[in-house]
Design a protein around this motif. Structure first.
Motif, PDB file in Angstrom:
ATOM      1  N   SER A 101      11.428  26.973  -4.173  1.00  0.00           N
ATOM      2  CA  SER A 101      12.635  27.616  -4.694  1.00  0.00           C
ATOM      3  C   SER A 101      13.839  27.336  -3.800  1.00  0.00           C
ATOM      4  CB  SER A 101      12.413  29.129  -4.813  1.00  0.00           C
ATOM      5  OG  SER A 101      11.388  29.427  -5.737  1.00  0.00           O
ATOM      6  N   SER A 129      18.504  19.924 -16.555  1.00  0.00           N
ATOM      7  CA  SER A 129      17.726  19.406 -15.424  1.00  0.00           C
ATOM      8  C   SER A 129      17.901  17.900 -15.284  1.00  0.00           C
ATOM      9  CB  SER A 129      16.240  19.749 -15.609  1.00  0.00           C
ATOM     10  OG  SER A 129      16.037  21.140 -15.642  1.00  0.00           O
ATOM     11  N   SER A 185      15.137  23.848  -4.074  1.00  0.00           N
ATOM     12  CA  SER A 185      15.864  23.620  -5.327  1.00  0.00           C
ATOM     13  C   SER A 185      17.328  24.029  -5.214  1.00  0.00           C
ATOM     14  CB  SER A 185      15.203  24.403  -6.470  1.00  0.00           C
ATOM     15  OG  SER A 185      13.852  24.027  -6.626  1.00  0.00           O
ATOM     16  N   SER A 201      12.094  18.209  -6.779  1.00  0.00           N
ATOM     17  CA  SER A 201      11.800  19.514  -7.372  1.00  0.00           C
ATOM     18  C   SER A 201      12.418  19.634  -8.763  1.00  0.00           C
ATOM     19  CB  SER A 201      12.321  20.635  -6.467  1.00  0.00           C
ATOM     20  OG  SER A 201      13.737  20.593  -6.357  1.00  0.00           O
ATOM     21  N   THR A 202      13.618  19.087  -8.954  1.00  0.00           N
ATOM     22  CA  THR A 202      14.234  19.095 -10.277  1.00  0.00           C
ATOM     23  C   THR A 202      13.426  18.266 -11.264  1.00  0.00           C
ATOM     24  OG1 THR A 202      16.418  19.349  -9.275  1.00  0.00           O
ATOM     25  CG2 THR A 202      16.346  18.607 -11.558  1.00  0.00           C
ATOM     26  N   GLY A 240      19.621  25.624  -9.430  1.00  0.00           N
ATOM     27  CA  GLY A 240      18.177  25.529  -9.230  1.00  0.00           C
ATOM     28  C   GLY A 240      17.483  26.860  -9.109  1.00  0.00           C
ATOM     29  N   GLN A 286       8.953  27.270 -13.004  1.00  0.00           N
ATOM     30  CA  GLN A 286       8.093  26.304 -13.685  1.00  0.00           C
ATOM     31  C   GLN A 286       6.775  26.076 -12.958  1.00  0.00           C
ATOM     32  OE1 GLN A 286      11.315  26.140 -14.249  1.00  0.00           O
ATOM     33  NE2 GLN A 286      11.291  25.894 -16.456  1.00  0.00           N
ATOM     34  N   HIS A 326      17.427  23.284 -21.243  1.00  0.00           N
ATOM     35  CA  HIS A 326      16.936  23.202 -19.865  1.00  0.00           C
ATOM     36  C   HIS A 326      16.578  21.770 -19.505  1.00  0.00           C
ATOM     37  CE1 HIS A 326      13.989  23.501 -16.553  1.00  0.00           C
ATOM     38  NE2 HIS A 326      14.745  24.505 -16.159  1.00  0.00           N
ATOM     39  N   GLU A 383      14.135  26.986 -11.080  1.00  0.00           N
ATOM     40  CA  GLU A 383      13.203  25.873 -11.035  1.00  0.00           C
ATOM     41  C   GLU A 383      11.843  26.281 -10.480  1.00  0.00           C
ATOM     42  OE1 GLU A 383      14.801  22.487  -9.093  1.00  0.00           O
ATOM     43  OE2 GLU A 383      16.362  22.155 -10.590  1.00  0.00           O
ATOM     44  N   SER A 422      10.322  20.229 -12.203  1.00  0.00           N
ATOM     45  CA  SER A 422      10.655  21.328 -13.105  1.00  0.00           C
ATOM     46  C   SER A 422      10.873  20.830 -14.531  1.00  0.00           C
ATOM     47  CB  SER A 422      11.909  22.044 -12.595  1.00  0.00           C
ATOM     48  OG  SER A 422      12.344  23.018 -13.509  1.00  0.00           O
TER      49      SER A 422
END
Length: 568
Positions: free
Chosen positions: A75, A156, A78, A369-370, A279, A285, A152, A282, A373
């Motif tokens: 987290s 993203s 992100s 990370s994106t 973020g 997910q 989303h 994210e 997600s």
């Protein structure tokens, strides 16, 4: 100066509110019926999480490997604290002046904290890989879920393209400056492609290691936070710290900027800083890959957002105070990012190179990370048969335990678009293109989160028709998990929905005509696709069964049969 003191007051309110809301959430969590089972074995905790997921209609195909620290690292990674200082702070100050830090950032931090509360509550109630797609599905129905899921994905994708374009450009500039190698556009294209390839490879084959990596990158961000404060203090010592700089608009910061001193440019600077909070959701997910996700994921979302709001103000204010003497006002878009690298040469070239490598790693991890997600949102939608080629996109690799086909689709789609944009745009116009992509990502992500929050509010304030003249009664909201804010939740959701709607609309208004036409065309095409999908899914999954929340017609026995291919 009054505006600056107002910003400081808002920042103090953010600090106090973050502690108060954490205390409220902790109290409600203790009063809930949820048990974390920390005194039991890992097998017992895993079986509880697996049966919880089976109750929603999904088999446990992904590996539950992330604990509290890994979830927080995901987290926090992100939310680009250091990457924002290097890539976004310069454009924001160039547009609106340091006032976007002195007053704008505390306001962003306040609404970012409230948004994190709403997102964390949803993540606690619906801990799946679908994130806001399943939240909207549960609160507003299938059509709302489709809109939220596709928005989303679009947001993203724009975030991933933006970060990798910016990182590739920044890396090429520093490589050319240090090594004297002028690779030109060829070097830029190679670096850009390698960023997408390496992020996809790590997501596909080593997501378990990626969880640990995100934990370490979160630690590196906090370490660099302290290190940047130390180096800037050493550079300026002994000297004055002109705190009043944070009241300057763009016109006062650099009178030669002309039109950049208008209110529109100030709001543009504010929107650029808003990118750092995109973020927030994210980490949600990873709900099917986190142990005890109803508690772990929401705390990770909330604490990382509070840390960004608090540490971000301190770091950005410190940089803005020192940057005026750093590079002739730093009015160029990449000015502060390059200056921060050069500053470290005071302690030797090795420190400057180390800082460059660490920032590149943090920005790469943010993109990774994106990408993860977005791929899990696409995987969740494919599992519900809500996208074309659902059977292939919903496939999970038995060897790597990741949705490889969805990941490859996201990588090829975003990487191809990024490469086309890089080819079409000249080096001089690349920065302006990135700004437009940031505005598009803000509008899409805010709409994606506003849809489920609005649906939850409709359910919370829905009325039961009775005899005329009798007072209306409220229905009890079913979207409550153990992490909740109780009586404050509805008010926070209301403020969050208004903020997401207003800021998303502002981002659309700031788009240039060409980008606005492109967005309108995509929305029109998306509306056609969503309506056709909605009609084809009327008699199919996902379904919501009265009395409990389910997103699939699969029974628990069917889920167990699928899980035999994916032993944990």
């Amino acid at each position: 100066m009054i505006l600056l003191w107002m910003g400081c007051a808002v920042f103090a309110a953010v600090c106090g509110l973050s502690l108060f809301l954490a205390r409220v959430a902790e109290g409600n969590m203790k009063r809930s019926l949820h048990q974390s089972l920390y005194e039991h074995t890992a097998y017992v905790r895993y079986m509880r999480d697996k049966h919880d997921l089976n109750g929603l209609g999904f088999p446990q195909q992904l590996t539950r490997h992330m604990g509290g620290l890994s979830s927080f690292g995901l987290s926090f990674s992100s939310l680009p604290l250091i990457g924002g200082a290097v890539f976004l702070l310069g454009p924001a100050i160039a547009s609106g002046g340091p006032a976007v830090i002195g007053f704008g950032w505390p306001v962003l931090g306040l609404f970012g904290l409230l948004t994190a509360c709403s997102v964390a509550a949803f993540a606690s109630a619906v801990p799946t890989a679908g994130g806001c797609y399943h939240w909207a599905l549960a609160s507003g129905g299938r059509r709302s879920g489709l809109w939220s899921g596709w928005l989303h994905l679009a947001g993203s994708g724009a975030m991933l393209i933006t970060m990798n374009l910016w990182l590739a450009d920044w890396m090429c500039r520093n490589i050319e400056r240090r090594l004297g190698y002028t690779g030109g556009t060829g070097l830029f294209y190679v670096v850009l492609v390698m960023l997408f390839v390496t992020q996809a490879a790590v997501n596909a084959r080593a997501f378990r290691s990626l969880g640990r990596l995100h934990f370490w990158t979160a630690g590196v961000q906090l370490l660099l936070f302290v290190a940047i404060l130390a180096i800037l203090a050493a550079v300026a010592w002994p000297g004055e710290y002109p705190f009043q700089i944070l009241t300057y608009t763009a016109m006062e910061w650099n009178p030669l900027q002309g039109a950049a001193g208008s209110d529109a440019w100030w709001f543009l600077g504010l929107m650029l800083l808003q990118r750092m909070f995109l973020g927030i959701g994210e980490g949600a997910q990873s709900g099917e890959e986190t142990r005890d996700p109803r508690i772990t994921v929401p705390w990770s979302i909330y604490l990382s957002s509070a840390a960004l709001a608090i540490f971000g103000f301190i770091l950005f204010a410190f940089i803005a105070v020192h940057a005026k003497t750093g590079a002739e006002g730093l009015t160029a878009l990449p000015g502060i990012g390059d200056w921060l690298v050069v500053v470290w040469e005071r302690w030797g070239a090795a420190c400057s190179v180390l800082f460059f490598v660490l920032v590149a790693l943090l920005a790469w991890a943010n993109g990774a990370s994106t990408m993860g997600s977005a791929s899990r949102t696409l995987f969740a939608m494919a599992r519900d048969e809500s996208v074309p080629a659902a059977g292939k996109l919903a496939a999970v690799s038995e060897q790597y335990r990741s949705p490889v086909n969805s990941l490859l689709t996201v990588t090829i789609g975003t990487g191809g678009i990024a490469l086309l944009l890089a080819i079409a745009a000249s080096p001089a116009s690349l920065q302006a293109l990135i700004v437009q992509l940031i505005l598009i990502s803000i509008a899409a992500m805010h709409a994606a989160y506003a849809i489920p929050i609005s649906g939850k509010l409709r359910e919370a304030y829905s009325t039961v028709r009775g005899i005329r003249g009798q007072p209306r009664s409220r229905k009890r909201n079913k979207l409550n998990g153990p992490w909740a804010l109780g009586k404050y939740g509805t008010g926070i959701d209301t403020v969050t929905a208004c903020w997401l709607g207003g800021s998303g609309l502002l981002a659309v208004v700031l788009l240039n005509p060409i980008a606005l036409i492109a967005v309108a065309a995509c929305l029109l095409g998306g509306a056609v696709v969503i309506e056709r999908t909605q009609r084809s899914l009327r008699r199919k999954t996902p379904v919501k069964i009265v009395g409990s929340m389910r997103f699939s017609r699969r029974t628990i026995d069917e889920c167990i049969r699928i899980e035999r291919k994916f032993p944990q």
